[in-house]
Design an enzyme around this catalytic site. Structure first.
Site, short mmCIF file in Angstrom:
data_model
loop_
_atom_site.label_atom_id
_atom_site.label_comp_id
_atom_site.label_asym_id
_atom_site.label_seq_id
_atom_site.Cartn_x
_atom_site.Cartn_y
_atom_site.Cartn_z
N LYS A 81 -63.76 -59.90 86.27
CA LYS A 81 -62.30 -59.84 86.35
C LYS A 81 -61.65 -60.26 85.04
O LYS A 81 -60.57 -59.78 84.72
CB LYS A 81 -61.79 -60.70 87.52
CG LYS A 81 -62.09 -60.07 88.87
CD LYS A 81 -61.21 -60.64 89.98
CE LYS A 81 -61.47 -59.90 91.29
NZ LYS A 81 -60.75 -60.50 92.43
N LYS B 136 -69.47 -50.00 93.67
CA LYS B 136 -68.88 -50.15 95.00
C LYS B 136 -67.55 -49.40 95.11
O LYS B 136 -66.79 -49.36 94.16
CB LYS B 136 -68.65 -51.66 95.20
CG LYS B 136 -68.24 -52.07 96.59
CD LYS B 136 -68.11 -53.59 96.68
CE LYS B 136 -66.87 -53.97 97.47
NZ LYS B 136 -66.74 -55.41 97.70
N LYS C 164 -60.64 -50.40 95.68
CA LYS C 164 -59.25 -49.98 95.51
C LYS C 164 -58.80 -50.16 94.06
O LYS C 164 -57.81 -49.58 93.66
CB LYS C 164 -58.34 -50.73 96.48
CG LYS C 164 -58.52 -52.22 96.50
CD LYS C 164 -57.96 -52.85 97.78
CE LYS C 164 -58.48 -54.27 97.94
NZ LYS C 164 -58.29 -54.82 99.27
#
Ligand code: TRP
Length: 335
Positions: free
Chosen positions: A117, A199, A202
């Site tokens: 992140k 994966k 969104k």
């Protein structure tokens, strides 16, 4: 109730950071619904974790409410499961702070999600993103959860939670129950339709790789038709050599209940076109009743409010019992 054998407790949550994906349904919520008879279940909207990445306020609110409606539509009966919004139970923030003081800088630096992140949000590497795991540990430990159903990507966070709990218990005695991760075998990891090595997410840049639970049927069908396969033209399960086809087979297996062998037989000698269309159709049919029910529930604001209020009240009862014990152990003066 009182003389019932104490059921094992489960806690999990999803960040309302966007619309729920097919991956959230197959990998998480669908499995949760199957657990509610045998376990004492707590499921939350992890809105506090969500703000570690900048959000549009109105969108965060909308995603939180939609997520709650979808939980219910997917079969999480609020009478049998405690459904709540994380920020409604201040004990999460309170224990989160305490646990920050029992979590080491080095441990947090090693978290793969933090590294990922930070790379993705280089302009906003905030302290919350760094201490995310100690807040998540608080989520789990407050409820003395036995099991934490999570996707494979969250396993490291459950492990650090155990490390933090072990460290704390080592100093103060048995305050926290050590939780185990609970990773479902099938459907645990729905991969992106366009890059099946990663994966389904969104936050993926290529929106064709991600199918949403509330997406229009024609869009879902289109995305499956475009799904990446290989040049082998044979429907066969081989995760390493055929990640795209194997991912589609996993999805089809969950939606139809067919085994991989049965799917291989069904599509023997047929092209990928037929196969991809069939997978798309099966997903649309599976989602149809859930979509209708989610949209119906969303129109009933008073009902949703009664659910999350009752959920927060019930969650707080358990959470404050743990927090009070912790405060006492560490030497805070009782109010
Ligand atoms: N970190 C989890 C995720 O992104 C969400 C989450 C927050 C969670 N708190 C939790 C999951 C506690 C399980 C238990 O998927």
């Amino acid at each position: 109730m009182e003389n019932e054998v104490q059921k094992k407790r489960i806690l999990s949550g999803i960040q309302p950071s966007g619309d729920l994906t097919l991956g959230s349904y197959l990998g998480a919520i669908k499995n949760w619904a199957a657990l509610s008879n045998d376990y004492d279940c707590y499921y939350m909207m992890a809105d506090m974790h969500t703000i570690t990445v900048r959000q549009v306020p109105a969108e965060l609110r909308r995603h939180t409410m939609t997520q709650l409606a979808a939980y219910i539509a997917c079969g999480l009966n609020p009478e049998k499961n405690v459904l709540f919004i994380q920020s409604h139970v201040p004990a999460h923030a309170q224990l989160g702070w305490v646990l920050d003081c029992y979590t080491m800088f080095g441990e947090l630096t090693r978290m793969t999600q933090f590294k990922d992140k930070s790379a993705k949000n280089a302009d906003n590497i905030n302290a919350g993103l760094f201490t995310y795991p100690s807040l998540m540990a608080a989520d789990i430990l407050l409820y003395q959860a036995d099991l934490v159903p999570v996707g494979g990507d969250q396993k490291q966070h459950v492990e650090i939670c155990r490390d933090i709990a072990t460290r704390f218990n080592g100093i103060y005695g048995d305050v926290f129950k050590l939780p185990d991760p609970y990773i479902p075998k099938v459907g645990a990891r729905v991969m992106s339709l366009t890059s099946p090595e990663s994966k389904m997410s969104k936050s993926d840049k290529d929106q064709n790789g991600c199918v949403y639970m509330l997406e229009k049927p024609e869009d879902i069908l289109r995305k499956f038709k475009k799904a990446v396969t290989d040049s082998d033209a044979c429907v066969r399960y081989d995760l390493a050599a055929k990640p795209g086809v194997s991912n589609l087979m996993q999805i089809y297996s969950v939606t139809t209940g067919e085994s991989f062998e049965e799917i291989e037989r069904e599509f023997a000698g047929r092209g990928y076109g037929d196969f991809k269309a069939a997978v798309g159709e099966s997903v649309v049919e599976m989602l149809r009743p859930i979509q209708e029910e989610t949209n119906r529930i969303l129109t009933d604001k008073a009902y949703l409010q009664s659910v999350y209020r009752a959920g927060a009240e019930q969650a707080a009862k358990v959470a404050y019992k743990t927090l009070n014990k912790v405060y006492k152990k560490i030497g805070f003066v009782e109010r």
